[in-house]
Every structure is written in structure tokens, then in C-alpha cells.
Design a protein around this motif. Sequence first.
Motif, PDB file in Angstrom:
ATOM      1  N   TYR A  16       0.815  -1.224   0.000  1.00 50.43           N
ATOM      2  CA  TYR A  16       0.000   0.000   0.000  1.00 50.43           C
ATOM      3  C   TYR A  16       0.847   1.272   0.000  1.00 50.43           C
ATOM      4  CZ  TYR A  16      -3.530  -3.384   1.328  1.00 50.43           C
ATOM      5  OH  TYR A  16      -4.339  -4.490   1.366  1.00 50.43           O
ATOM      6  N   ARG A  18       2.029   4.741  -1.428  1.00 50.34           N
ATOM      7  CA  ARG A  18       1.267   5.736  -2.176  1.00 50.34           C
ATOM      8  C   ARG A  18       1.701   5.862  -3.626  1.00 50.34           C
ATOM      9  NH1 ARG A  18       2.413  10.666  -0.430  1.00 50.34           N
ATOM     10  NH2 ARG A  18       3.989   9.899   0.955  1.00 50.34           N
ATOM     11  N   VAL A  65      -7.220  -0.657  -7.795  1.00 53.86           N
ATOM     12  CA  VAL A  65      -6.468   0.320  -7.005  1.00 53.86           C
ATOM     13  C   VAL A  65      -6.894   1.757  -7.259  1.00 53.86           C
ATOM     14  CG1 VAL A  65      -4.478  -1.183  -6.736  1.00 53.86           C
ATOM     15  CG2 VAL A  65      -4.523   0.458  -8.612  1.00 53.86           C
ATOM     16  N   LEU A  70     -10.530  -0.127  -2.176  1.00 55.13           N
ATOM     17  CA  LEU A  70      -9.099  -0.322  -1.945  1.00 55.13           C
ATOM     18  C   LEU A  70      -8.300   0.943  -2.248  1.00 55.13           C
ATOM     19  CD1 LEU A  70      -6.874  -2.425  -1.317  1.00 55.13           C
ATOM     20  CD2 LEU A  70      -6.850  -2.957  -3.749  1.00 55.13           C
ATOM     21  N   ARG A  73      -6.798   3.083   0.575  1.00 54.11           N
ATOM     22  CA  ARG A  73      -5.605   2.648   1.288  1.00 54.11           C
ATOM     23  C   ARG A  73      -4.349   3.329   0.767  1.00 54.11           C
ATOM     24  NH1 ARG A  73      -5.965  -2.501   4.114  1.00 54.11           N
ATOM     25  NH2 ARG A  73      -3.919  -1.850   4.812  1.00 54.11           N
ATOM     26  N   PHE A  74      -4.412   3.876  -0.454  1.00 53.33           N
ATOM     27  CA  PHE A  74      -3.240   4.489  -1.072  1.00 53.33           C
ATOM     28  C   PHE A  74      -3.198   6.001  -0.895  1.00 53.33           C
ATOM     29  CE2 PHE A  74      -3.868   0.525  -3.344  1.00 53.33           C
ATOM     30  CZ  PHE A  74      -2.596   0.003  -3.327  1.00 53.33           C
TER      31      PHE A  74
END
Length: 87
Positions: A16, A18, A65, A70, A73-74
Amino acid sequence: MVVGGTVVAWLGLLNYWRFSRELYVTAWVFWVLLILLSGPSVMTPVGAMVDTLESVVGGAIMSLVYFSDLSRRFVRDPQPSPIAFRA
């Protein structure tokens, strides 16, 4: 170089990080440019199937992503303000 960037992006996506989303998309852009500039190619049916599955899985990873839960999370959480204002 493209393969190395893709592997680093995979590791980043697993952890995860960035910057890993942008790195993964960048690796895909360079891969597409590499295929575009390499000229025509002939593949066996099995090779064409693997190539198609690679593209489908890559698109699924990018959609997960960027467009699913999800993706949160980034994103870096905003830092709380050191001064709390009270009315």
C-alpha cells in the motif's frame, strides 16, 4: 527497466505504498509503447491467450487500485491540525 518498474510497483501495491499506483500505470504505458514500437509479431494461440490474460489482469489491478474501496488505502490521511479551534 519496464519489468523492474513493474516488480517494484507490485511490491508497492502489496504494501500500500502511495506512489505504487502511479508507478504501475507508468510501467504499463512504457510497456504499451514498447509493444507499439517493436513492430508486428506472430504468436501461437497459447501465447496470444497468455498475452490477453496479462492485459485483463493488469486492467483489473488498475481498476481495483483506482476505482474500488481499496483506493482509499493508497491516499495519505490528512494531518490533524495542531491547534484545535473551539467556539
